[in-house]
Design an enzyme around this catalytic site. Sequence first.
Site, PDB file in Angstrom:
ATOM      1  N   GLU A 201      -2.374   5.333   5.957  1.00 16.20           N
ATOM      2  CA  GLU A 201      -2.074   3.941   6.804  1.00 16.20           C
ATOM      3  C   GLU A 201      -2.450   4.525   8.380  1.00 16.20           C
ATOM      4  OE1 GLU A 201       1.557   2.759   5.777  1.00 16.20           O
ATOM      5  OE2 GLU A 201       1.127   1.317   4.423  1.00 16.20           O
ATOM      6  N   GLU A 307      -1.685  -0.101  -5.380  1.00 13.50           N
ATOM      7  CA  GLU A 307      -0.807  -0.291  -4.860  1.00 13.50           C
ATOM      8  C   GLU A 307      -1.033  -1.681  -4.539  1.00 13.50           C
ATOM      9  OE1 GLU A 307       0.890   0.823  -0.683  1.00 13.50           O
ATOM     10  OE2 GLU A 307       0.536   2.762  -1.644  1.00 13.50           O
TER      11      GLU A 307
HETATM   12  C1  XIL Z   1       7.180   1.524  -0.035  1.00 10.71           C
HETATM   13  C2  XIL Z   1       8.440   1.056  -1.339  1.00 10.71           C
HETATM   14  O1  XIL Z   1       7.847   1.071  -2.367  1.00 10.71           O
HETATM   15  C3  XIL Z   1       9.339   1.203  -0.414  1.00 10.71           C
HETATM   16  O2  XIL Z   1      10.993   1.882  -1.849  1.00 10.71           O
HETATM   17  C4  XIL Z   1       9.603   1.689   0.716  1.00 10.71           C
HETATM   18  O3  XIL Z   1      11.257   1.330   1.362  1.00 10.71           O
HETATM   19  C5  XIL Z   1       8.854   1.847   1.332  1.00 10.71           C
HETATM   20  O4  XIL Z   1       8.167   2.697   0.834  1.00 10.71           O
HETATM   21  N1  XIL Z   1       2.243   1.221   1.364  1.00 10.71           N
HETATM   22  C6  XIL Z   1       2.522   2.891   0.914  1.00 10.71           C
HETATM   23  C7  XIL Z   1       3.193   2.159   0.312  1.00 10.71           C
HETATM   24  O5  XIL Z   1       1.732   3.672   1.203  1.00 10.71           O
HETATM   25  O6  XIL Z   1       4.662   4.094  -0.146  1.00 10.71           O
HETATM   26  C8  XIL Z   1       5.136   1.748   0.212  1.00 10.71           C
HETATM   27  O7  XIL Z   1       5.833   1.945  -0.422  1.00 10.71           O
HETATM   28  C9  XIL Z   1       4.279   0.468   0.318  1.00 10.71           C
HETATM   29  C10 XIL Z   1       3.257   0.219   1.843  1.00 10.71           C
END
Ligand code: XIL
Length: 391
Positions: A201, A307
């Site tokens: 990100e 994801e």
């Molecule tokens: C999220 C997790 O799912 C949550 O439990 C945590 O509170 C915040 O992070 N992008 C990413 C992930 O790369 O690591 C994130 O995961 C969601 C968005």
Amino acid sequence: MKKQILLIMCAALMLSGCASAADKDKKTENSSASSQSKSSNTTIDSKTSGLPSLKDLYADDFYVGTAVSPYQLGDIDCMLLIKEQFNSMTCENEMKPDSILDKQTTLSDIDKYREAPAVHFDSCRSQLEFAEENGLKVRGHTLVWYSQTPEWLFYKDYDTNGELADRELMLKRMENYIKAVFEWADTEHPGLFYAWDVVNEAAADQGQAKRDCLWLQTIGDDYIEKAFEFARKYQPEGVKLYYNDYNAFQMNKQLEIIDFLKPVAEAGNIDGVGMQSHIGTWCDTESYGEAVRRYNKELGVEISITELDISKDNSDDWEKKQGDYAQKYMEKIIQLKNEGVPITSFTVWGVTDTSSWKKQESPLFFDGNLNPKPSFYGLVAAKDPEAAKTE
Ligand code: XIL
């Protein structure tokens, strides 16, 4: 009664990290994973054992993964579902810098740890043992990120009331952190990891610029290049190096990402782009497909869906719409794969709606009782419409 006693025993063993011992008491499973020999002769029916298996359906296409949190492994039905459906996993939070960086040890001797902050891997131990015992491969997530990274890392004396560290010091810390994590992976878990999100990100949402963050402020504009350079230097065998982002299919954001990854690709230091894919039924699968092709073509990298979740819309029949969309989305992924785009893994971000980070949006493929949703059958139907028939 017998099942209840066994469930309690299994839960206790899982919580103490003894997945293989627990598995001895469960029914034989059909996974093709190599370490399944350790978990044969099992006797408990899982709640979900009759379902088509995503990992088996897509075995010739890509790894099929999920995000896992330690507490899910203490829930036997959820743990069995993970084993039935997935052959890859990502630790949902436990391998992020705020879990791995060891503040207490680092602060105990600032001079000793000034250039190389101490690390520990206690948080992810149970998940990685579970993966190893059950033949799942792991995506490492994540090394360099603006979020879930402690602020003290960026300060000269690790003191947030003091001065920020300068470029030279932060480059040392970045290099030593990446080196420590990769050396641990290579030594303690050889062959377990197949990909790692080196930078997560980094793109700004409005386009045209990198996101402002402490990595950028301390190291400068080339911090992404440097992260990949160090990652390439220390990468464990078999691990692909990834850039990972959300909304990576949006045109402006994509151009920005390609722009800052070009030098990284030219230096030969990146292997893949991860499309996080926190989407909804609004996401146009045509432009999503175009974006996947463009990353592959412009940067010469492989692609992973890292994801996936699909938020519900506000309609009464949202579950059906979500299911139809999941099928259409997956058909696009299969089409891309059939065209020769190297999509190597497909990961959904969690197991059940109620454990999702976006639980109000019910974005996953199983409900809170582990019942498969229309969206699960959508993923199945894209590959095998017969297997998705429920009657
Ligand atoms: C999220 C997790 O799912 C949550 O439990 C945590 O509170 C915040 O992070 N992008 C990413 C992930 O790369 O690591 C994130 O995961 C969601 C968005």
